[in-house]
Design an enzyme around this catalytic site. Structure first.
Site, PDB file in Angstrom:
ATOM      1  N   GLU A  67     -65.334   6.604 -27.371  1.00  0.00           N
ATOM      2  CA  GLU A  67     -65.354   7.865 -26.645  1.00  0.00           C
ATOM      3  C   GLU A  67     -65.207   7.613 -25.141  1.00  0.00           C
ATOM      4  O   GLU A  67     -66.134   7.124 -24.496  1.00  0.00           O
ATOM      5  CB  GLU A  67     -66.664   8.599 -26.918  1.00  0.00           C
ATOM      6  CG  GLU A  67     -66.931   8.854 -28.388  1.00  0.00           C
ATOM      7  CD  GLU A  67     -68.413   9.028 -28.670  1.00  0.00           C
ATOM      8  OE1 GLU A  67     -68.956  10.082 -28.311  1.00  0.00           O
ATOM      9  OE2 GLU A  67     -69.027   8.089 -29.233  1.00  0.00           O
ATOM     10  N   HIS A 105     -64.699  12.869 -30.250  1.00  0.00           N
ATOM     11  CA  HIS A 105     -65.589  12.050 -31.073  1.00  0.00           C
ATOM     12  C   HIS A 105     -64.904  11.597 -32.368  1.00  0.00           C
ATOM     13  O   HIS A 105     -65.516  11.603 -33.445  1.00  0.00           O
ATOM     14  CB  HIS A 105     -66.859  12.832 -31.391  1.00  0.00           C
ATOM     15  CG  HIS A 105     -68.075  11.977 -31.596  1.00  0.00           C
ATOM     16  ND1 HIS A 105     -68.191  11.067 -32.630  1.00  0.00           N
ATOM     17  CD2 HIS A 105     -69.238  11.893 -30.901  1.00  0.00           C
ATOM     18  CE1 HIS A 105     -69.378  10.479 -32.563  1.00  0.00           C
ATOM     19  NE2 HIS A 105     -70.035  10.957 -31.521  1.00  0.00           N
ATOM     20  N   ASP A 107     -74.025   1.116 -29.701  1.00  0.00           N
ATOM     21  CA  ASP A 107     -73.978   2.537 -29.353  1.00  0.00           C
ATOM     22  C   ASP A 107     -74.206   2.630 -27.849  1.00  0.00           C
ATOM     23  O   ASP A 107     -75.187   3.202 -27.393  1.00  0.00           O
ATOM     24  CB  ASP A 107     -75.028   3.320 -30.137  1.00  0.00           C
ATOM     25  CG  ASP A 107     -74.802   4.835 -30.059  1.00  0.00           C
ATOM     26  OD1 ASP A 107     -73.819   5.261 -29.427  1.00  0.00           O
ATOM     27  OD2 ASP A 107     -75.621   5.585 -30.627  1.00  0.00           O
ATOM     28  N   HIS A 123     -74.473  15.618 -26.617  1.00  0.00           N
ATOM     29  CA  HIS A 123     -73.155  16.217 -26.869  1.00  0.00           C
ATOM     30  C   HIS A 123     -73.127  17.724 -26.626  1.00  0.00           C
ATOM     31  O   HIS A 123     -72.493  18.478 -27.357  1.00  0.00           O
ATOM     32  CB  HIS A 123     -72.682  15.893 -28.277  1.00  0.00           C
ATOM     33  CG  HIS A 123     -72.431  14.437 -28.507  1.00  0.00           C
ATOM     34  ND1 HIS A 123     -72.016  13.592 -27.495  1.00  0.00           N
ATOM     35  CD2 HIS A 123     -72.515  13.670 -29.633  1.00  0.00           C
ATOM     36  CE1 HIS A 123     -71.852  12.378 -27.989  1.00  0.00           C
ATOM     37  NE2 HIS A 123     -72.157  12.393 -29.265  1.00  0.00           N
ATOM     38  N   ARG A 143     -75.674  11.690 -23.749  1.00  0.00           N
ATOM     39  CA  ARG A 143     -77.042  12.163 -23.600  1.00  0.00           C
ATOM     40  C   ARG A 143     -77.426  12.506 -22.164  1.00  0.00           C
ATOM     41  O   ARG A 143     -76.952  11.875 -21.219  1.00  0.00           O
ATOM     42  CB  ARG A 143     -78.017  11.100 -24.140  1.00  0.00           C
ATOM     43  CG  ARG A 143     -77.914  10.910 -25.638  1.00  0.00           C
ATOM     44  CD  ARG A 143     -78.716   9.714 -26.122  1.00  0.00           C
ATOM     45  NE  ARG A 143     -78.721   9.634 -27.584  1.00  0.00           N
ATOM     46  CZ  ARG A 143     -77.757   9.074 -28.312  1.00  0.00           C
ATOM     47  NH1 ARG A 143     -76.718   8.503 -27.693  1.00  0.00           N
ATOM     48  NH2 ARG A 143     -77.818   9.063 -29.618  1.00  0.00           N
TER      49      ARG A 143
END
Length: 390
Positions: A355, A217, A290, A146, A121
């Site tokens: 990631e 991803h 996350d 992304h 982000r």
């Protein structure tokens, strides 16, 4: 084809025939389905099409041990990855679809995609370079995620090399694409090695100063992508003493905080489900994990992550020269339809992402490692996913 495949395929075909005759299925089978078994590479015919006047295909890599990786140049996506479990059976450990149509038309979960120009982000889609302000595409509430709504995951990459164990993809991201400055020339290579590792190497150059943060991803479930078991039973170790906490919109606050003793402490291996339900503001913001972890070391010869399925015995180690890794525990997967490979529904927390990256919102966070790329330098980073059994 593997042993017993023909017998299994005939059995599955019989099931589909019976279901069709009795019309009992709630979900009509797509005419663009490969009808594949859960642990088989999808039929390449269902990826053979033109998108934006460019040819899309599915490419399969295979090493001497029978490990296979299937990649499509639509979004540079890792579609399947078949590795042996503790009994020697091959298991597909990544989520994806078995046809191009699903990748293009279903809700975007970024399954296996190459991500850019900026992975993760950027707050409000804004940043400043050399005194000039840039506004990039906003596609995640008020923020950019992304690379924007038409990031690299939606682009058809050019195939410049393809052989039995390596696929090289290139893409020219033009000046102004999704709001980013500079013509960025990108080369990404997938290499399936004989030690059962999949290496992803990224290289890029620009003609104007820009920001860049490329990643992949892939969604992993070492129990198997078709398994009813989610990933909360996986044992995870992350070589990171700190992480970057976020606000309610998952934008980093700019702080770097210790993981010691809390829900984010994976310095020794523990089950993902052990603390995921803990009352913790950060877990609440992400609906689970996350978050970006600040890696203690990031070099090619030492794993930054070790992940183990107690069911299959498959162990995955991650190597990277990136300073961070985003651990996402599949909190937004819904599994409403059986549209995954083999007719599987990808349910809540049925897979996880690891990631490798620079930190989220780095263009607005002077205390984070820089993501600025100038014309005088080249961007180069390598991530390897290595598989064995325990």
């Amino acid at each position: 084809m593997r042993k017993k495949f023909l017998k299994g395929a005939l059995f599955v075909a019989g099931i589909f025939f019976t279901v069709a005759c009795n019309n009992t299925s709630k979900h009509k089978q797509s005419t663009e389905s490969a009808n594949s078994l859960p642990n088989a590479i999808p039929d390449s015919a269902f990826f053979n099409a033109k998108v934006d006047n460019k040819q899309v295909k599915l490419y399969t890599l295979k090493n001497k041990n029978g490990v296979e990786a299937a990649i499509t140049n639509y979004g540079g996506r890792l579609v399947s990855l078949l590795v042996p479990d503790k009994e020697g059976k091959f298991v597909d450990v990544v989520l994806g679809y078995e046809n191009l149509k699903n990748y293009r038309e279903l809700k975007e979960n970024y399954f296996g995609a190459l991500i850019g120009r900026y992975g993760n982000r950027i707050a409000k889609g804004r940043f400043t370079l050399n005194g000039k302000s840039y506004q990039v595409n906003v596609n995640d509430g008020p923020n950019s995620l992304h690379g924007g709504a038409n990031g690299y995951f939606k682009q058809v990459w050019d195939v410049t090399k393809a052989n039995g164990q390596m696929l090289e993809l290139t893409y020219l991201s033009k000046d102004g694409e999704e709001g980013y400055p500079g013509n960025l020339k990108i080369i990404v290579s997938y290499t399936l090695k004989d030690d059962n590792s999949l290496e992803i190497a990224y290289h890029a150059t620009t003609d104007k100063e820009t920001v860049i943060n490329l990643t992949n991803h892939a969604y992993f479930n070492l129990n198997g992508a078709a398994s009813e078991e989610g990933i909360t039973n996986h044992l995870l170790q992350i070589n990171a003493d700190a992480y970057t906490p976020v606000d309610s919109l998952l934008i980093p606050t700019g702080k770097i905080e210790t993981v010691k003793g809390g829900a984010f402490d994976f310095t020794t291996a523990k089950a993902i489900g052990k603390d995921i339900g803990m009352k913790d503001r950060q877990l609440g913001y992400g609906k689970g994990y996350d978050h970006n972890f600040v890696l203690n070391k990031h070099r090619d010869d030492e794993p930054v992550v070790t992940l183990l399925s107690p069911i299959t015995g498959i162990q995955m180690k991650v190597f990277t020269n990136e300073p961070g890794i985003q651990f996402y525990s599949g909190n937004f997967l819904k599994g409403e339809d059986k549209n995954g490979k083999g007719g599987v529904a990808y349910k809540y927390r049925s897979a996880l992402c690891l990631e490798t990256q620079h930190f989220p919102d780095s263009p607005n966070q002077p205390g984070f490692p820089s993501t600025v790329l100038s014309p005088q330098k080249a961007y180069h980073t390598v991530t390897t996913y290595s598989f064995n059994t325990k």
